[in-house]
Design a protein around this motif. Structure first.
Motif, PDB file in Angstrom:
ATOM      1  N   SER A  28       0.825  -1.200   0.000  1.00 55.90           N
ATOM      2  CA  SER A  28       0.000   0.000   0.000  1.00 55.90           C
ATOM      3  C   SER A  28       0.864   1.258   0.000  1.00 55.90           C
ATOM      4  N   TYR A  29       0.205   2.350  -0.306  1.00 57.52           N
ATOM      5  CA  TYR A  29       0.828   3.668  -0.232  1.00 57.52           C
ATOM      6  C   TYR A  29      -0.087   4.535   0.607  1.00 57.52           C
ATOM      7  N   GLN A  40      -5.369   6.638   3.068  1.00 55.75           N
ATOM      8  CA  GLN A  40      -5.566   5.209   2.817  1.00 55.75           C
ATOM      9  C   GLN A  40      -5.345   4.484   4.132  1.00 55.75           C
ATOM     10  N   GLY A  44      -3.615  -1.591   0.417  1.00 53.95           N
ATOM     11  CA  GLY A  44      -4.056  -1.489  -0.968  1.00 53.95           C
ATOM     12  C   GLY A  44      -4.568  -2.794  -1.533  1.00 53.95           C
ATOM     13  N   SER A  72       3.074   6.353 -11.386  1.00 54.31           N
ATOM     14  CA  SER A  72       2.522   5.190 -10.698  1.00 54.31           C
ATOM     15  C   SER A  72       3.518   4.514  -9.763  1.00 54.31           C
ATOM     16  N   HIS A  83      -0.400  -5.011  -7.239  1.00 51.28           N
ATOM     17  CA  HIS A  83      -1.054  -3.773  -6.803  1.00 51.28           C
ATOM     18  C   HIS A  83      -0.448  -2.595  -7.545  1.00 51.28           C
ATOM     19  N   ASN A  84      -1.298  -1.631  -7.896  1.00 54.56           N
ATOM     20  CA  ASN A  84      -0.850  -0.400  -8.558  1.00 54.56           C
ATOM     21  C   ASN A  84      -1.540   0.786  -7.909  1.00 54.56           C
ATOM     22  N   LYS A  85      -0.827   1.871  -7.813  1.00 57.87           N
ATOM     23  CA  LYS A  85      -1.402   3.136  -7.361  1.00 57.87           C
ATOM     24  C   LYS A  85      -0.933   4.184  -8.353  1.00 57.87           C
ATOM     25  N   GLN A  89      -4.947   8.580  -8.576  1.00 58.94           N
ATOM     26  CA  GLN A  89      -5.551   8.084  -7.341  1.00 58.94           C
ATOM     27  C   GLN A  89      -4.955   8.690  -6.079  1.00 58.94           C
ATOM     28  N   ALA A  90      -3.723   9.169  -6.164  1.00 64.54           N
ATOM     29  CA  ALA A  90      -3.025   9.616  -4.957  1.00 64.54           C
ATOM     30  C   ALA A  90      -1.964  10.644  -5.299  1.00 64.54           C
TER      31      ALA A  90
END
Length: 140
Positions: A28-29, A40, A44, A72, A83-85, A89-90
């Motif tokens: 997660s981030y 968050q 994630g 990303s 998992h990708n962020k 999204q952030a």
């Protein structure tokens, strides 16, 4: 930078749940706009995904990786992107961050009754690379 958590951001390449019913790690981030404003709260994504029939022996060595660029964060276990962020999204980090290895047990899912304590965090190697864009000649 002199900022309070989570404004500076926190990238968790993996967190181990220590819960045999989950048999997963999560990546997660976490970020925020002011002290204590965590955008968050929960992790994630899990690997393997929750409910998966895949069993991973976490007592063996595994390769955990993070690819981080301007758009990303991509999380991997043993070469599998789980998992990708994205920057949509952030607020992704735009400056250097510390690399921290810890044996924290995720607080949001209690370890199962069979969890082994004390637990050990054995690391074989760590590599960090800085991506260099290719020039017109194709060299890097």
């Amino acid at each position: 930078k002199d900022v309070s958590w989570p404004v500076g951001g926190e990238i968790d390449i993996y967190e181990y749940t220590a819960n045999p019913l989950m048999n997963s790690v999560c990546g997660s981030y976490r970020w925020g706009t002011s002290c204590g404003d965590n955008k968050q709260v929960l992790p994630g994504s899990f690997y393997p995904p929750l409910g998966s029939k895949t069993h991973i022996d976490w007592t063996e060595y595994h390769e955990f990786a993070l690819e981080w660029d301007e758009t990303s964060l991509r999380f991997f276990v043993d070469g599998v992107n789980y998992h990708n962020k994205t920057s949509a999204q952030a607020n992704l980090p735009d400056s250097a961050m510390y690399i921290i290895f810890d044996t924290a047990i995720a607080w949001y899912w209690m370890p199962g009754p069979d969890a082994a304590f004390p637990c050990y965090h054995k690391i074989d190697y760590v590599r960090a690379y800085e991506w260099q864009a290719s020039d017109e000649q194709g060299s890097q």
